[in-house]
Design a protein around this motif. Structure first.
Motif, PDB file in Angstrom:
ATOM      1  N   UNK A 171     -29.552  24.017  54.948  1.00  0.00           N
ATOM      2  CA  UNK A 171     -29.317  25.141  54.132  1.00  0.00           C
ATOM      3  C   UNK A 171     -28.346  25.419  55.161  1.00  0.00           C
ATOM      4  N   UNK A 172     -26.907  25.880  53.990  1.00  0.00           N
ATOM      5  CA  UNK A 172     -25.626  25.921  54.382  1.00  0.00           C
ATOM      6  C   UNK A 172     -24.855  27.207  54.008  1.00  0.00           C
ATOM      7  N   UNK A 173     -25.329  28.126  53.581  1.00  0.00           N
ATOM      8  CA  UNK A 173     -25.147  29.480  52.851  1.00  0.00           C
ATOM      9  C   UNK A 173     -26.121  30.842  52.264  1.00  0.00           C
ATOM     10  N   UNK A 174     -26.897  31.582  52.341  1.00  0.00           N
ATOM     11  CA  UNK A 174     -27.390  31.807  52.030  1.00  0.00           C
ATOM     12  C   UNK A 174     -27.209  32.659  50.884  1.00  0.00           C
ATOM     13  N   UNK A 175     -27.382  32.897  49.478  1.00  0.00           N
ATOM     14  CA  UNK A 175     -26.444  33.000  48.427  1.00  0.00           C
ATOM     15  C   UNK A 175     -26.278  34.436  47.738  1.00  0.00           C
ATOM     16  N   UNK A 176     -28.409  34.772  47.729  1.00  0.00           N
ATOM     17  CA  UNK A 176     -28.376  35.761  47.422  1.00  0.00           C
ATOM     18  C   UNK A 176     -29.801  36.121  47.460  1.00  0.00           C
ATOM     19  N   UNK A 207     -25.992  29.923  36.317  1.00  0.00           N
ATOM     20  CA  UNK A 207     -25.016  28.939  36.696  1.00  0.00           C
ATOM     21  C   UNK A 207     -23.663  29.969  37.529  1.00  0.00           C
ATOM     22  N   UNK A 208     -23.351  30.725  37.657  1.00  0.00           N
ATOM     23  CA  UNK A 208     -23.199  31.615  38.693  1.00  0.00           C
ATOM     24  C   UNK A 208     -23.356  31.097  40.236  1.00  0.00           C
ATOM     25  N   UNK A 209     -25.076  30.752  40.288  1.00  0.00           N
ATOM     26  CA  UNK A 209     -25.254  30.390  41.530  1.00  0.00           C
ATOM     27  C   UNK A 209     -24.913  28.631  42.040  1.00  0.00           C
ATOM     28  N   UNK A 210     -25.055  28.333  40.986  1.00  0.00           N
ATOM     29  CA  UNK A 210     -24.515  27.326  40.914  1.00  0.00           C
ATOM     30  C   UNK A 210     -22.628  26.317  41.578  1.00  0.00           C
ATOM     31  N   UNK A 211     -21.945  27.373  40.802  1.00  0.00           N
ATOM     32  CA  UNK A 211     -20.542  27.356  41.077  1.00  0.00           C
ATOM     33  C   UNK A 211     -20.214  27.935  42.097  1.00  0.00           C
ATOM     34  N   UNK A 212     -21.170  28.569  43.029  1.00  0.00           N
ATOM     35  CA  UNK A 212     -21.064  29.651  44.335  1.00  0.00           C
ATOM     36  C   UNK A 212     -21.256  27.764  45.420  1.00  0.00           C
ATOM     37  N   UNK A 213     -22.706  27.511  45.192  1.00  0.00           N
ATOM     38  CA  UNK A 213     -23.097  26.668  45.336  1.00  0.00           C
ATOM     39  C   UNK A 213     -22.520  25.303  46.289  1.00  0.00           C
ATOM     40  N   UNK A 214     -21.634  24.783  45.415  1.00  0.00           N
ATOM     41  CA  UNK A 214     -20.634  23.347  45.070  1.00  0.00           C
ATOM     42  C   UNK A 214     -19.470  24.683  45.556  1.00  0.00           C
ATOM     43  N   UNK A 215     -19.198  25.170  45.843  1.00  0.00           N
ATOM     44  CA  UNK A 215     -17.870  25.676  46.146  1.00  0.00           C
ATOM     45  C   UNK A 215     -18.143  25.476  47.746  1.00  0.00           C
ATOM     46  N   UNK A 246     -20.313  23.899  49.131  1.00  0.00           N
ATOM     47  CA  UNK A 246     -20.903  22.401  49.711  1.00  0.00           C
ATOM     48  C   UNK A 246     -19.561  21.872  49.970  1.00  0.00           C
ATOM     49  N   UNK A 247     -18.390  21.864  49.241  1.00  0.00           N
ATOM     50  CA  UNK A 247     -17.830  20.912  49.277  1.00  0.00           C
ATOM     51  C   UNK A 247     -17.026  21.724  50.254  1.00  0.00           C
ATOM     52  N   UNK A 248     -16.159  23.390  50.796  1.00  0.00           N
ATOM     53  CA  UNK A 248     -16.091  23.884  51.582  1.00  0.00           C
ATOM     54  C   UNK A 248     -16.634  23.255  53.567  1.00  0.00           C
ATOM     55  N   UNK A 249     -17.461  23.333  53.129  1.00  0.00           N
ATOM     56  CA  UNK A 249     -18.266  22.301  54.540  1.00  0.00           C
ATOM     57  C   UNK A 249     -17.580  20.451  54.610  1.00  0.00           C
ATOM     58  N   UNK A 250     -17.779  20.088  53.341  1.00  0.00           N
ATOM     59  CA  UNK A 250     -17.495  18.979  53.402  1.00  0.00           C
ATOM     60  C   UNK A 250     -15.602  19.145  54.132  1.00  0.00           C
ATOM     61  N   UNK A 251     -14.547  19.906  54.014  1.00  0.00           N
ATOM     62  CA  UNK A 251     -13.584  20.109  54.295  1.00  0.00           C
ATOM     63  C   UNK A 251     -13.895  20.693  55.830  1.00  0.00           C
ATOM     64  N   UNK A 252     -14.615  21.674  55.592  1.00  0.00           N
ATOM     65  CA  UNK A 252     -14.257  21.489  56.986  1.00  0.00           C
ATOM     66  C   UNK A 252     -15.155  21.504  58.799  1.00  0.00           C
ATOM     67  N   UNK A 253     -15.720  20.329  58.186  1.00  0.00           N
ATOM     68  CA  UNK A 253     -15.914  19.072  59.193  1.00  0.00           C
ATOM     69  C   UNK A 253     -15.110  18.591  60.348  1.00  0.00           C
ATOM     70  N   UNK A 254     -15.284  18.401  61.528  1.00  0.00           N
ATOM     71  CA  UNK A 254     -13.999  18.073  61.995  1.00  0.00           C
ATOM     72  C   UNK A 254     -14.302  17.176  61.923  1.00  0.00           C
ATOM     73  N   UNK A 255     -12.883  16.547  62.267  1.00  0.00           N
ATOM     74  CA  UNK A 255     -13.518  14.374  62.598  1.00  0.00           C
ATOM     75  C   UNK A 255     -12.522  14.140  63.993  1.00  0.00           C
ATOM     76  N   UNK A 256     -13.655  13.339  64.158  1.00  0.00           N
ATOM     77  CA  UNK A 256     -14.012  12.533  65.446  1.00  0.00           C
ATOM     78  C   UNK A 256     -12.699  12.115  66.035  1.00  0.00           C
ATOM     79  N   UNK A 257     -12.571  12.393  67.668  1.00  0.00           N
ATOM     80  CA  UNK A 257     -11.542  11.806  67.862  1.00  0.00           C
ATOM     81  C   UNK A 257     -11.293  11.137  68.716  1.00  0.00           C
ATOM     82  N   UNK A 263     -25.821  11.904  50.343  1.00  0.00           N
ATOM     83  CA  UNK A 263     -25.351  13.656  50.553  1.00  0.00           C
ATOM     84  C   UNK A 263     -25.738  13.955  48.878  1.00  0.00           C
ATOM     85  N   UNK A 264     -25.986  14.784  49.072  1.00  0.00           N
ATOM     86  CA  UNK A 264     -25.624  15.344  47.367  1.00  0.00           C
ATOM     87  C   UNK A 264     -25.829  16.913  47.909  1.00  0.00           C
ATOM     88  N   UNK A 265     -24.418  17.892  46.796  1.00  0.00           N
ATOM     89  CA  UNK A 265     -24.879  19.556  46.541  1.00  0.00           C
ATOM     90  C   UNK A 265     -26.156  19.821  45.310  1.00  0.00           C
TER      91      UNK A 265
END
Length: 129
Positions: free
Chosen positions: A87-92, A108-116, A118-129, A47-49
């Motif tokens: 697809x994670x989010x529509x930027x514009x 450049x702004x779009x790239x920064x937003x896309x990376x944010x 992507x990273x938010x989706x990595x941390x928001x992923x629930x961990x399996x129980x 997986x890549x951003x």
């Protein structure tokens, strides 16, 4: 969306944002509206951003609809490889810029937003129980 990477005109590379142009595996699938999107790009089970542009490139006077993705911090040759876009989010919306420089500044702004996103989706992923 899934597809095979095909050659484009190479404009993304001249703007320092090389893109993989996508030929859809299933062209009958519905695609999202024109615009810029944050996405996860799956290449060889990794997986890549990424940021995806769906549109006609109005800044350069083109009219053919294309789907192209810039893989953030990726270096490699993707021609003829199959990739998947999640697809994670529509930027514009797609828009026409006065110059290539103005477009590059916005990308450049779009790239920064896309990376944010992507990273938010990595941390928001629930961990399996």
């Amino acid at each position: 969306l899934a597809g095979r990477v095909i050659p484009g005109v190479g404009r993304g590379r001249t703007l320092n944002f090389p893109t993989a142009n996508l030929e859809l595996t299933h062209p009958e699938k519905l695609i999202p509206p024109k615009g810029v999107y944050a996405a996860i790009v799956e290449v060889d089970d990794q997986m890549h951003p990424g940021m995806v542009n769906i549109g006609i490139r109005p800044t350069f006077g083109e009219s053919k609809l294309t789907i192209e993705v810039h893989l953030i911090n990726f270096d490699g040759d993707l021609y003829d490889q199959s990739i998947n876009l999640l697809f994670l989010k529509r930027i514009r919306d797609e828009e026409k810029f006065e110059s290539a420089q103005a477009l590059t500044a916005r990308i450049m702004k779009d790239r920064d937003e896309s990376l944010r996103v992507f990273e938010a989706n990595l941390t928001d992923t629930p961990t399996p129980r």
